[in-house]
Design a protein around this motif. Structure first.
Motif, PDB file in Angstrom:
ATOM      1  N   LEU A 189      47.373  -2.509  -4.775  1.00  0.00           N
ATOM      2  CA  LEU A 189      47.144  -1.134  -5.217  1.00  0.00           C
ATOM      3  C   LEU A 189      48.368  -0.316  -4.837  1.00  0.00           C
ATOM      4  CD1 LEU A 189      43.409  -0.503  -4.236  1.00  0.00           C
ATOM      5  CD2 LEU A 189      44.368  -1.749  -6.171  1.00  0.00           C
ATOM      6  N   LYS A 190      48.604   0.737  -5.575  1.00  0.00           N
ATOM      7  CA  LYS A 190      49.777   1.578  -5.328  1.00  0.00           C
ATOM      8  C   LYS A 190      49.746   2.125  -3.898  1.00  0.00           C
ATOM      9  CE  LYS A 190      52.760   4.888  -7.510  1.00  0.00           C
ATOM     10  NZ  LYS A 190      53.821   3.994  -7.906  1.00  0.00           N
ATOM     11  N   ASN A 191      50.876   2.025  -3.238  1.00  0.00           N
ATOM     12  CA  ASN A 191      51.074   2.516  -1.873  1.00  0.00           C
ATOM     13  C   ASN A 191      50.204   1.821  -0.830  1.00  0.00           C
ATOM     14  OD1 ASN A 191      53.014   4.424  -2.758  1.00  0.00           O
ATOM     15  ND2 ASN A 191      51.353   5.780  -3.391  1.00  0.00           N
ATOM     16  N   ALA A 192      49.648   0.677  -1.164  1.00  0.00           N
ATOM     17  CA  ALA A 192      48.839  -0.060  -0.192  1.00  0.00           C
ATOM     18  C   ALA A 192      49.720  -0.590   0.938  1.00  0.00           C
ATOM     19  CB  ALA A 192      48.120  -1.216  -0.871  1.00  0.00           C
ATOM     20  N   ILE A 193      49.187  -0.532   2.127  1.00  0.00           N
ATOM     21  CA  ILE A 193      49.869  -1.039   3.313  1.00  0.00           C
ATOM     22  C   ILE A 193      49.285  -2.412   3.639  1.00  0.00           C
ATOM     23  CG2 ILE A 193      50.282  -0.677   5.778  1.00  0.00           C
ATOM     24  CD1 ILE A 193      49.882   2.369   5.189  1.00  0.00           C
ATOM     25  N   TYR A 194      50.155  -3.391   3.743  1.00  0.00           N
ATOM     26  CA  TYR A 194      49.703  -4.733   4.076  1.00  0.00           C
ATOM     27  C   TYR A 194      49.305  -4.793   5.549  1.00  0.00           C
ATOM     28  CZ  TYR A 194      49.909  -9.623   5.377  1.00  0.00           C
ATOM     29  OH  TYR A 194      49.599 -10.850   5.886  1.00  0.00           O
ATOM     30  N   VAL A 195      48.060  -5.238   5.806  1.00  0.00           N
ATOM     31  CA  VAL A 195      47.618  -5.475   7.185  1.00  0.00           C
ATOM     32  C   VAL A 195      47.159  -6.911   7.383  1.00  0.00           C
ATOM     33  CG1 VAL A 195      47.036  -3.059   7.633  1.00  0.00           C
ATOM     34  CG2 VAL A 195      45.265  -4.608   6.767  1.00  0.00           C
ATOM     35  N   GLY A 196      46.936  -7.628   6.287  1.00  0.00           N
ATOM     36  CA  GLY A 196      46.552  -9.026   6.360  1.00  0.00           C
ATOM     37  C   GLY A 196      45.131  -9.247   6.828  1.00  0.00           C
ATOM     38  N   TYR A 197      44.785 -10.508   6.890  1.00  0.00           N
ATOM     39  CA  TYR A 197      43.465 -10.893   7.370  1.00  0.00           C
ATOM     40  C   TYR A 197      43.606 -11.886   8.523  1.00  0.00           C
ATOM     41  CZ  TYR A 197      38.653 -12.448   7.575  1.00  0.00           C
ATOM     42  OH  TYR A 197      37.391 -12.749   8.016  1.00  0.00           O
ATOM     43  N   ASN A 198      44.149 -13.063   8.243  1.00  0.00           N
ATOM     44  CA  ASN A 198      44.307 -14.063   9.308  1.00  0.00           C
ATOM     45  C   ASN A 198      45.256 -13.592  10.396  1.00  0.00           C
ATOM     46  OD1 ASN A 198      42.510 -15.945   8.214  1.00  0.00           O
ATOM     47  ND2 ASN A 198      44.096 -16.874   6.959  1.00  0.00           N
ATOM     48  N   ASP A 199      46.275 -12.821  10.012  1.00  0.00           N
ATOM     49  CA  ASP A 199      47.236 -12.338  10.996  1.00  0.00           C
ATOM     50  C   ASP A 199      47.097 -10.838  11.263  1.00  0.00           C
ATOM     51  OD1 ASP A 199      48.157 -11.573   8.514  1.00  0.00           O
ATOM     52  OD2 ASP A 199      50.236 -12.140   8.873  1.00  0.00           O
ATOM     53  N   ASN A 220      46.652  -7.401  12.923  1.00  0.00           N
ATOM     54  CA  ASN A 220      46.978  -6.939  14.259  1.00  0.00           C
ATOM     55  C   ASN A 220      46.549  -5.477  14.364  1.00  0.00           C
ATOM     56  OD1 ASN A 220      48.628  -5.601  16.366  1.00  0.00           O
ATOM     57  ND2 ASN A 220      49.547  -7.624  16.589  1.00  0.00           N
ATOM     58  N   LEU A 221      45.518  -5.226  15.144  1.00  0.00           N
ATOM     59  CA  LEU A 221      44.966  -3.874  15.261  1.00  0.00           C
ATOM     60  C   LEU A 221      45.999  -2.881  15.789  1.00  0.00           C
ATOM     61  CD1 LEU A 221      42.503  -2.022  14.973  1.00  0.00           C
ATOM     62  CD2 LEU A 221      41.847  -2.688  17.300  1.00  0.00           C
ATOM     63  N   LYS A 222      46.755  -3.256  16.809  1.00  0.00           N
ATOM     64  CA  LYS A 222      47.742  -2.332  17.401  1.00  0.00           C
ATOM     65  C   LYS A 222      48.804  -1.931  16.380  1.00  0.00           C
ATOM     66  CE  LYS A 222      47.137  -3.712  22.182  1.00  0.00           C
ATOM     67  NZ  LYS A 222      47.729  -4.322  23.368  1.00  0.00           N
ATOM     68  N   LYS A 223      49.307  -2.895  15.608  1.00  0.00           N
ATOM     69  CA  LYS A 223      50.311  -2.589  14.583  1.00  0.00           C
ATOM     70  C   LYS A 223      49.712  -1.709  13.482  1.00  0.00           C
ATOM     71  CE  LYS A 223      53.269  -6.664  14.939  1.00  0.00           C
ATOM     72  NZ  LYS A 223      53.754  -7.878  14.240  1.00  0.00           N
ATOM     73  N   THR A 224      48.480  -1.974  13.127  1.00  0.00           N
ATOM     74  CA  THR A 224      47.825  -1.199  12.065  1.00  0.00           C
ATOM     75  C   THR A 224      47.607   0.244  12.510  1.00  0.00           C
ATOM     76  OG1 THR A 224      46.767  -3.191  11.210  1.00  0.00           O
ATOM     77  CG2 THR A 224      45.794  -1.081  10.574  1.00  0.00           C
ATOM     78  N   ILE A 225      47.153   0.436  13.720  1.00  0.00           N
ATOM     79  CA  ILE A 225      46.904   1.786  14.231  1.00  0.00           C
ATOM     80  C   ILE A 225      48.177   2.629  14.190  1.00  0.00           C
ATOM     81  CG2 ILE A 225      46.400   3.046  16.370  1.00  0.00           C
ATOM     82  CD1 ILE A 225      44.216   0.908  16.907  1.00  0.00           C
ATOM     83  N   LYS A 226      49.324   2.008  14.430  1.00  0.00           N
ATOM     84  CA  LYS A 226      50.597   2.736  14.390  1.00  0.00           C
ATOM     85  C   LYS A 226      50.910   3.268  12.984  1.00  0.00           C
ATOM     86  CE  LYS A 226      52.717   0.336  18.246  1.00  0.00           C
ATOM     87  NZ  LYS A 226      53.745  -0.621  18.679  1.00  0.00           N
ATOM     88  N   LYS A 227      50.302   2.677  11.970  1.00  0.00           N
ATOM     89  CA  LYS A 227      50.538   3.091  10.583  1.00  0.00           C
ATOM     90  C   LYS A 227      49.578   4.194  10.129  1.00  0.00           C
ATOM     91  CE  LYS A 227      52.128  -1.548   9.523  1.00  0.00           C
ATOM     92  NZ  LYS A 227      51.899  -2.782   8.800  1.00  0.00           N
TER      93      LYS A 227
END
Length: 164
Positions: free
Chosen positions: A65-75, A77-84
């Protein structure tokens, strides 16, 4: 002859019990609905929402989707995602192929204190099935949709099915 009929009956019963007839049935089977769904129509109007892609990177590279941020599933990472993410009250829409993996990721964000988390009902498949635009890694509109695998590809009704 009776043995042959028994095998046919067993085959038919097993086929019927394991095959899902709709995305709704799959979501009912695998999801707890702990995260509210948002329809593709409503999601397409959420201009201030952060969109998170909870699929694998090969899926994300092919279609998103447009402007979607990749966070993955198997990999994931909550800490990295929260920073976004800006704040815990901002609307966040999580999606995957149809909405199963995205519920798992959304639950992790909810446990971390995010209060406006939504699971995209039917995921990217439903998005494309409703003629909404999907983009490739070069941010150009594409009809190619990564369908995770051949089994799941049956739920994509529009577009070109891509799977590894």
């Amino acid at each position: 002859m009776a043995k042959k009929i028994a095998y046919i009956i067993i085959f038919l019963i097993s086929t019927l019990s394991f095959s899902q007839k709709s995305i709704a049935e799959i979501l009912k089977k695998y999801n707890t609905e702990s995260i509210p769904y948002i329809t593709v129509n409503d999601a397409s109007k959420q201009l201030n929402a952060v969109i998170l892609d909870a699929r694998e990177f090969s899926e994300y590279k092919t279609s998103r989707l447009k402007n979607a941020i990749y966070v993955g599933y198997n990999d994931f990472n909550l800490k990295k995602t929260i920073k976004k993410l800006n704040n815990k009250q901002q609307p966040v829409i999580v999606y995957c192929s149809i909405g199963v993996r995205s519920e798992d990721i959304a639950e992790k964000l909810k446990k971390a204190g995010y209060t406006s988390i939504y699971n995209l009902y039917g995921g990217i498949f439903e998005w494309k099935n409703n003629n909404l635009p999907v983009y490739n890694s070069e941010e150009k509109e594409t009809d190619s949709i990564h369908t995770f695998n051949k089994e799941w590809s049956k739920w994509l009704k529009k577009g070109i099915k891509i799977y590894d």
